[in-house]
Design a protein around this motif. Structure first.
Motif, PDB file in Angstrom:
ATOM      1  N   TYR A 142       0.680  -1.225   0.066  1.00  0.00           N
ATOM      2  CA  TYR A 142      -0.043   0.096  -0.066  1.00  0.00           C
ATOM      3  C   TYR A 142       0.936   1.273   0.061  1.00  0.00           C
ATOM      4  CZ  TYR A 142      -4.197  -2.705   1.026  1.00  0.00           C
ATOM      5  OH  TYR A 142      -5.311  -3.628   0.990  1.00  0.00           O
ATOM      6  N   PHE A 385      -7.084  -0.762  -3.199  1.00  0.00           N
ATOM      7  CA  PHE A 385      -6.859  -1.439  -2.086  1.00  0.00           C
ATOM      8  C   PHE A 385      -7.615  -2.350  -1.412  1.00  0.00           C
ATOM      9  CE2 PHE A 385      -5.266   3.178  -2.004  1.00  0.00           C
ATOM     10  CZ  PHE A 385      -4.069   3.099  -2.027  1.00  0.00           C
ATOM     11  N   ASN A 394      -0.047  -5.919  -4.705  1.00  0.00           N
ATOM     12  CA  ASN A 394      -1.008  -6.553  -3.800  1.00  0.00           C
ATOM     13  C   ASN A 394      -0.716  -8.136  -4.071  1.00  0.00           C
ATOM     14  OD1 ASN A 394      -1.850  -3.950  -2.990  1.00  0.00           O
ATOM     15  ND2 ASN A 394      -4.084  -4.147  -3.751  1.00  0.00           N
ATOM     16  N   GLY A 412      -7.956  -2.522   3.443  1.00  0.00           N
ATOM     17  CA  GLY A 412      -7.900  -1.752   2.142  1.00  0.00           C
ATOM     18  C   GLY A 412      -9.302  -0.854   1.858  1.00  0.00           C
TER      19      GLY A 412
END
Length: 433
Positions: A142, A385, A394, A412
């Motif tokens: 992230y 996310f 990810n 997320g």
């Protein structure tokens, strides 16, 4: 609707469906769509040629070569060694500092190889310190995405939106023009991850992480490669490292000062590295990531077809009709939300191509500057996310950390809402209508 518009819409729906189905590599899907549009005459050969030679493609390819030269020089290995020593002294605080340092690098280099290189280090250091790797691997992904939003070259999304906006007649973005928006988003996101990600994953962190790694990591944009290949130790070559770092810094500085576009400065830097024998021509070709470049080029062709056939204007008309009674702020919020949702389902390159022409036309129809709408597409186009498959980084940590799908939803989804709110406020402050 004309025949070209109907055909473009059919190809668009087929491409999107194939990307969601995810059984065929994304770059092959994009090329197939481009081939159909070329064969049927919706786009001309010269337009396809222009897509493959667009400034976004040239800039990305050149930056890939420069990044590979830095890797081959052993500079990244030295940096990792220093980071490991720091983490052993400072414990968990050192790991958070390491994540911040990796994020800072990702503001100027593609985040995928950075995470592929850094994730095993973060995992191994966490295990050595008897800390759960899951606590740090998801924030690693992230944070690199968030920091990538801070500069024009931080993500391929930013470069592609800039390129598509130029085609639509808008002035180019400078290197740090979006930084006043990207930095508050990154700061808010990092603070949230530091304070709450561990609590939200508390139940999952007791699960054992997988002990083996697959040879290759499959992502919607194609394979990112064997993790062990990136982990290969490179002997430190100080002269080559200094030259590569100097050329990289110079390319960034030249673009930041407006002396040349980033595509020109990065391309010159990549060629100079070959001429100075810091990297061989064969190694430079090896550093390219053709699956990413071809995916972007194929999607640019699709964007050109939408523009040329008038399909983009039709879509914009429908959106403008529903937004006409509202102000530009509401239109900005709706555009950001639409882009963010699409990014969770499709590749960021696909979303950038689809939404950028609509953003420009929407702003012009409302009689306001397209700039805030373009920045919204840049930010929302990377803000993936809430699923492990929205962004390549990810997927890397999802597999390596042994996360569950819901872990990404828990951590997320709130991050999506936080970055959404901060982005709207920052865009209004720094890019007035």
């Amino acid at each position: 609707m004309t025949f070209d518009q109907i055909l473009t819409l059919v190809v668009l729906v087929a491409v999107v469906a194939a990307l969601i189905w995810d059984k065929v590599r994304a770059d092959v899907v994009a090329l197939s769509g481009a081939a159909v549009l070329l064969a049927t005459g919706v786009v001309r050969p010269i337009e396809v040629q222009g897509a493959f030679a667009s400034p976004a493609i040239i800039a990305l390819a050149s930056l890939f070569v420069i990044a590979y030269a830095l890797e081959l020089s052993g500079l990244l290995d030295r940096a990792i060694e220093a980071a490991v020593k720091m983490c052993r002294r400072l414990g968990a605080a050192g790991l958070w500092l390491l994540l911040g340092a990796i994020g800072l690098v990702s503001a100027f280099l593609n985040s995928t190889p950075i995470v592929v290189l850094g994730a095993p280090v973060v995992r191994d250091v966490a295990i050595a310190l008897k800390l759960p790797p899951k606590r740090f691997l998801m924030p690693l992904s992230y944070i690199t995405v968030l920091m990538g939003c801070c500069t024009l070259i931080g993500t391929s999304t930013n470069l592609l939106v800039d390129d598509m906006a130029r085609v639509a007649g808008q002035p180019r973005f400078s290197m740090f023009e979006i930084t006043p928006v990207g930095l508050p988003i990154a700061a808010a996101g990092a603070l949230y991850l530091f304070l709450f990600s561990g609590r939200l994953m508390r139940g999952s962190m007791t699960d054992a992480a997988p002990t083996t790694e697959a040879a290759a990591i499959d992502v919607p944009g194609g394979q990112v490669g064997d993790v062990t290949l990136f982990a290969t130790y490179r002997p430190f070559q100080p002269v080559k490292a200094a030259i590569a770092l100097g050329i990289f810094a110079s390319a960034i500085a030249v673009a930041a000062m407006g002396l040349a576009p980033i595509a020109a400065s990065a391309f010159a830097g990549a060629v100079l590295l070959i001429l100075l024998r810091v990297i061989t021509a064969d190694e430079a070709y090896g550093g390219l990531r053709p699956q990413i470049l071809i995916l972007i080029a194929g999607m640019v062709v699709l964007g050109m077809a939408m523009e040329r056939s008038g399909l983009a204007a039709e879509a914009t008309g429908a959106l403008v009709g529903s937004m006409q009674e509202f102000g530009p702020l509401t239109a900005l919020i709706v555009l950001y939300a639409l882009t963010m949702v699409l990014t969770e389902l499709l590749s960021n390159a696909t979303v950038a191509v689809l939404v950028t022409p609509i953003a420009v036309a929407l702003a012009e129809s409302l009689g306001v500057s397209p700039r805030p709408f373009l920045v919204a597409v840049m930010m929302a186009g990377s803000a993936a996310f809430a699923t492990p498959f929205g962004y390549q980084t990810n997927v890397i940590v999802y597999q390596m950390g042994g996360y569950r799908y819901l872990d990404f939803v828990k951590v997320g989804l709130p991050l999506n809402f936080i970055t959404f709110a901060v982005a709207i406020v920052a865009i209004q402050a720094f890019f007035p209508f």
